[in-house]
Each structure stands twice: as structure tokens, then as C-alpha cells.
Design a protein around this motif. Structure first.
Motif, PDB file in Angstrom:
ATOM      1  N   ASN A 160       0.827  -1.215   0.000  1.00 37.67           N
ATOM      2  CA  ASN A 160       0.000   0.000   0.000  1.00 37.67           C
ATOM      3  C   ASN A 160       0.859   1.262   0.000  1.00 37.67           C
ATOM      4  O   ASN A 160       0.537   2.248  -0.676  1.00 37.67           O
ATOM      5  CB  ASN A 160      -0.929  -0.002   1.214  1.00 37.67           C
ATOM      6  CG  ASN A 160      -2.018  -1.041   1.109  1.00 37.67           C
ATOM      7  OD1 ASN A 160      -2.437  -1.411   0.016  1.00 37.67           O
ATOM      8  ND2 ASN A 160      -2.484  -1.536   2.235  1.00 37.67           N
ATOM      9  N   ARG A 197       1.966   7.075  -6.735  1.00 36.16           N
ATOM     10  CA  ARG A 197       1.035   8.154  -7.074  1.00 36.16           C
ATOM     11  C   ARG A 197       1.668   9.521  -6.826  1.00 36.16           C
ATOM     12  O   ARG A 197       1.537  10.440  -7.638  1.00 36.16           O
ATOM     13  CB  ARG A 197      -0.263   8.010  -6.262  1.00 36.16           C
ATOM     14  CG  ARG A 197      -1.200   6.939  -6.802  1.00 36.16           C
ATOM     15  CD  ARG A 197      -2.578   7.099  -6.205  1.00 36.16           C
ATOM     16  NE  ARG A 197      -2.604   6.746  -4.787  1.00 36.16           N
ATOM     17  CZ  ARG A 197      -2.899   5.533  -4.343  1.00 36.16           C
ATOM     18  NH1 ARG A 197      -3.184   4.564  -5.185  1.00 36.16           N
ATOM     19  NH2 ARG A 197      -2.923   5.285  -3.048  1.00 36.16           N
ATOM     20  N   GLU A 245       2.383  -6.848  -8.100  1.00 37.52           N
ATOM     21  CA  GLU A 245       2.368  -7.026  -6.645  1.00 37.52           C
ATOM     22  C   GLU A 245       2.365  -8.500  -6.273  1.00 37.52           C
ATOM     23  O   GLU A 245       3.096  -8.927  -5.362  1.00 37.52           O
ATOM     24  CB  GLU A 245       1.152  -6.307  -6.066  1.00 37.52           C
ATOM     25  CG  GLU A 245       1.243  -4.785  -6.161  1.00 37.52           C
ATOM     26  CD  GLU A 245      -0.038  -4.083  -5.787  1.00 37.52           C
ATOM     27  OE1 GLU A 245      -0.023  -2.844  -5.710  1.00 37.52           O
ATOM     28  OE2 GLU A 245      -1.065  -4.748  -5.571  1.00 37.52           O
ATOM     29  N   ARG A 269       2.152   1.849  -3.453  1.00 40.58           N
ATOM     30  CA  ARG A 269       1.119   2.429  -4.316  1.00 40.58           C
ATOM     31  C   ARG A 269       1.031   3.934  -4.106  1.00 40.58           C
ATOM     32  O   ARG A 269       0.991   4.711  -5.066  1.00 40.58           O
ATOM     33  CB  ARG A 269      -0.237   1.799  -4.007  1.00 40.58           C
ATOM     34  CG  ARG A 269      -0.388   0.338  -4.408  1.00 40.58           C
ATOM     35  CD  ARG A 269      -1.695  -0.199  -3.879  1.00 40.58           C
ATOM     36  NE  ARG A 269      -1.860  -1.627  -4.125  1.00 40.58           N
ATOM     37  CZ  ARG A 269      -2.799  -2.375  -3.554  1.00 40.58           C
ATOM     38  NH1 ARG A 269      -3.665  -1.813  -2.710  1.00 40.58           N
ATOM     39  NH2 ARG A 269      -2.880  -3.661  -3.833  1.00 40.58           N
ATOM     40  N   ARG A 284      -0.556  -3.412 -12.311  1.00 42.08           N
ATOM     41  CA  ARG A 284      -0.037  -3.226 -10.959  1.00 42.08           C
ATOM     42  C   ARG A 284      -0.349  -4.429 -10.078  1.00 42.08           C
ATOM     43  O   ARG A 284       0.514  -4.913  -9.334  1.00 42.08           O
ATOM     44  CB  ARG A 284      -0.646  -1.969 -10.331  1.00 42.08           C
ATOM     45  CG  ARG A 284      -0.075  -1.634  -8.957  1.00 42.08           C
ATOM     46  CD  ARG A 284      -0.918  -0.597  -8.260  1.00 42.08           C
ATOM     47  NE  ARG A 284      -2.199  -1.160  -7.868  1.00 42.08           N
ATOM     48  CZ  ARG A 284      -3.243  -0.443  -7.476  1.00 42.08           C
ATOM     49  NH1 ARG A 284      -3.162   0.865  -7.460  1.00 42.08           N
ATOM     50  NH2 ARG A 284      -4.372  -1.023  -7.108  1.00 42.08           N
TER      51      ARG A 284
END
Length: 204
Positions: free
Chosen positions: A80, A87, A138, A83, A134
Motif C-alpha cells: 500500500n 502516485r 504485486e 502504491r 499493478r
């Protein structure tokens, strides 16, 4: 001496600083490697380690009281964090792109890198990985490079085991196709493993 995982979970949940020190010693390298595999950047991977353990401290009450290793949960947090980091990086790159461009100067780095076999192999691997979704990257990072089983990867990502299996299967197929470019005279044979990878982890 092997860490008692249920005792560690209890201590982590209570905010025991020594327990978090143990968790860091046991898992920091795994988090670092996972961060690199998701971002391809060593500096970003270091940031992911710091942010992941901060998140682990903030969310310590969400650790289940019973269970095995906390590593899958920690790698889920790292996923997380990666991610969010990607961004933020995209937003920063977009902002920089809007700035006036300076006069370009000749950069010899690409010429040097082009003569290095390892650089060529790494570029091919990175290109192949960039073609994955993505979610596929992962799962690949968790199951193949971090060595988690399907159930542990599902726990880390918060998805069903069947989803992990299907994503991993798609990722492997796409990578196999991407890593087999049309044969050309004198072309290097590229290994399926990354030419430059993260720090080796011990057996767990």
C-alpha cells in the motif's frame, strides 16, 4: 533463537518498542527488497521501509492476536505504501513537466550503459515488468521474490487465494512472452531473473 510469533503479536499490539525492534530486525530486509521490486528504485525502497514501519506502529491494533509470522501483514502494508509513493511520484513528475525546460546537454550515460550487458538485460526486464498490471506485479513480488505462499500473499493483499493464483499465472505468462523477443543475429540470451536485484534474504 526463533521468535515466538504469537507472543510477538501480543507485544506488538500492546505497543512494545522492543517487539517492534525485533520485527524490524526480522523483516526490514524483506520490506526493502519488496519495495525495490515494486518501484525499481533503491532510494524509494528505503523510504518505503521507513513509511511501512511507521504504518505498522500506527495500525498495530489491527494485528490479529493469533497467527503465524507477521511478515505477510507487513508486506501488505509495504504494498500500500508503494502504491501511494508511486502516485506521489507521478504527481511530482507531472508538476516538473509543466516547468520551462532547460537547454538540453549531451548525456554520455546512456552511451556507456548501452555497452554494458547487465544494463541491457535489466532494461529488458524492466520493460517486461512495465507491461504487467499493478496487481500482477504485486502478486509476482510477493509470491516469487518474497517467497510468500498463496495464502500469505492473499492475506497481504486482502484478496481471495484464487485471485492470487490467477494474477500470478497471468503475470508469469506475460513475462515469459515479453522475455522471449524475436531472435536476431548476435542478440544476447536474457535470463528470466532480473540482472540486478535486491539484497539476498536468508531462509525463512
Amino acid at each position: 533463537m526463533e521468535t515466538n510469533q504469537e507472543e510477538l503479536r501480543t507485544r506488538l499490539r500492546s505497543g512494545d518498542a522492543d517487539a517492534f525492534g525485533t520485527l524490524f530486525d526480522d523483516c526490514a530486509r524483506s520490506v526493502y527488497n519488496h519495495g525495490f521490486r515494486l518501484t525499481g528504485n533503491w532510494s524509494t525502497a528505503e523510504d518505503i521501509v521507513s513509511l511501512t514501519f511507521l504504518e505498522a506502529w500506527r495500525l498495530r491494533d489491527r494485528i490479529e492476536a493469533e497467527g503465524g509470522s507477521v511478515r505477510p501483514w507487513l508486506l501488505g502494508l509495504a504494498t500500500n505504501v508503494a502504491r501511494n509513493t508511486r502516485r506521489a511520484t507521478r504527481r511530482h513528475a507531472a508538476a516538473v513537466a509543466r516547468l520551462p525546460r532547460a537547454e538540453a546537454e549531451r548525456d554520455f550515460a546512456d552511451e556507456v550503459a548501452g555497452r554494458l550487458d547487465d544494463a541491457s538485460q535489466l532494461a529488458l526486464v524492466q520493460t517486461a515488468l512495465s507491461r504487467l498490471r499493478r496487481s500482477e506485479r504485486e502478486v509476482l513480488a510477493l509470491c516469487v521474490w518474497s517467497g510468500l505462499g498463496y495464502a500469505a500473499a492473499a492475506e497481504a493483499l486482502g484478496v481471495p487465494v484464487g485471485t492470487v493464483r490467477s494474477r500470478l499465472s497471468r503475470a508469469r505468462t506475460k513475462l515469459a512472452n515479453a522475455m522471449e523477443p524475436p531472435a536476431r543475429a548476435g542478440q544476447l540470451r536474457v535470463s528470466r531473473a532480473p540482472a540486478a536485484g535486491p539484497i539476498e534474504e536468508g531462509n525463512r
